[in-house]
Motif scaffolding. Structure first.
Motif, short mmCIF file in Angstrom:
data_model
loop_
_atom_site.label_atom_id
_atom_site.label_comp_id
_atom_site.label_asym_id
_atom_site.label_seq_id
_atom_site.Cartn_x
_atom_site.Cartn_y
_atom_site.Cartn_z
N LEU A 247 0.80 -1.12 -0.06
CA LEU A 247 0.24 -0.05 -0.06
C LEU A 247 0.45 1.40 -0.50
N GLY B 116 -0.44 3.85 -3.00
CA GLY B 116 -0.38 4.68 -2.35
C GLY B 116 0.06 5.98 -2.82
N MET C 33 -7.87 3.20 1.29
CA MET C 33 -6.52 2.63 2.16
C MET C 33 -6.41 2.38 3.91
#
Lengths: 136, 245
Positions: B24, B28, B59
């Motif tokens: 992530l 991201g 997220m």
């Protein structure tokens, strides 16, 4: 531009023939005129693809704030990351930021209590979530 | 060329994407580029910014974990693992659908032990037995009640019917059967009272006939006892019988 990788063990003619065949297929789909194609060999056939040089990775703290006008709308603010903000347990360990951390609270309070707004002049309501991003 | 979201955005059709949490930070960061105004058409930047920040805000939503926990809550933890902390529980500590199915069958109870498979009680069975109006339970009782009401049974036969009803375990050992038996007994009581009424009426008729015979065709102006005893009333030394003698 299109790029692909061939299996090892064939001749240069085989590779060029395969590329030419693919050009015939791709050109009508894209509407482009293929001006050049080439086959490039690595030093060894079994060499793995290597990463190219790039800028260094910088960890940042990303905060998402809710907006005051409409539910489920957000604004993003990123800051330098203090590693002590990162959660150390739970499912978000190593990724999420501790919104109860005093420094984090000071920061988020200063944002929501100040004159900050989103890029479209909508006031920020409260911090929704925060996590680590690795920007390059 | 710049990005512009379609007119039907948000469509409401979403995909469920599982991303390892260690990936992530990279994804991201890459999504940050989509927050740049230069990537969007001028009129579509605000919509695009809203859309991307909504994705960024999700997220940390842990939708997979939440969904898994919802499913586990629905399955219910096995009794032997109730003391295990939720974070330490594994999937096999929760009831499977087969477990739930077996419990449901257990609650229903076995109606017939079969050679190869058992027949479990259905809700229809329960309702029918409770009502006592089905084709397989209490039919005999309702026939008895009908006979008691329609026909003029003798007292002996009524008592026999009641005894039969109460001794018929197959008919009375259900809630509906007991209710029907109660109705049958009430009906029997009504039939007995009716018979007593008939007997009483017959006795009144008989007495009336006797009195008619004693008094003759013409009704006496005084009462019969006075006519029998005469003018002298009975006392401690004499009675009507002596007087007549």
């Amino acid at each position: 531009m299109m790029r692909g990788t061939f299996k090892a063990g064939f001749s240069t003619e085989d590779y060029l023939e395969a590329v030419a065949l693919l050009v015939e297929k791709v050109a009508p789909l894209s509407g482009c005129t293929i001006v050049r194609y080439a086959v490039v060999y690595r030093l060894r056939e079994t060499d793995p693809a290597t990463a190219r040089s790039t800028l260094s990775i910088t960890p940042l703290a990303r905060f998402l704030f809710t907006l005051t006008d409409t539910p489920d709308t957000f604004a993003e603010v990123s800051t330098p990351l203090d590693p002590s903000w990162v959660l150390t347990d739970g499912p978000l360990a190593g990724f999420g930021l501790d919104l109860a951390n005093s420094e984090v609270l000071d920061f988020t309070d200063s944002i929501t209590g100040g004159i900050w707004c989103d890029p479209f002049a909508i006031d920020l309501a409260a911090v929704d979530t925060a996590y680590v991003v690795e920007a390059s | 060329m710049r990005y512009e979201l379609p007119e039907d955005y948000p469509s409401g059709n979403c995909v469920f994407l599982s991303v390892d949490i260690r990936l992530l930070p990279i994804i991201g960061a890459r999504l940050s580029a989509l927050l740049e105004p230069r990537l969007w058409v001028a009129d579509g930047y605000q919509t695009g910014y809203r859309a991307i920040t909504e994705v960024l805000a999700q997220m940390t939503a842990l939708c997979s974990s939440n969904l898994i926990q919802e499913i586990r809550d629905f399955r219910g933890v096995k009794p032997e693992f109730e003391s295990t902390p939720v974070d330490e529980r594994t999937s096999d500590m929760y009831n499977s659908l087969n477990d739930s199915y077996a419990k449901m069958l257990e609650l229903r109870g076995i109606m017939d032990d079969g050679w190869f498979s058992d027949t479990y009680t259905t809700l229809k069975d329960v309702v029918q037995v409770t009502r006592g109006l089905d084709q397989t339970n209490a039919v005999g009782m309702w026939d008895t009640v009908k006979d008691l009401i329609i026909t003029s049974s003798s007292g002996a036969s009524i008592l026999t019917n009641i005894a039969d009803l109460l001794s018929d375990v197959g008919e009375t050992a259900v809630e509906g059967g007991l209710l029907t038996a109660l109705i049958a007994i009430e009906a029997s009581n009504a039939a007995i009272i009716q018979q007593q009424t008939l007997v009483q009426a017959s006795m009144f008729t008989t007495l009336d006939n006797i009195l008619r015979a004693l008094r003759g065709e013409t009704a006496p102006e005084d009462n019969i006892l006075q006519a029998i005893r005469g003018d002298v009333e009975a006392d401690a030394d004499r009675n009507v019988v002596e007087l007549l003698i």
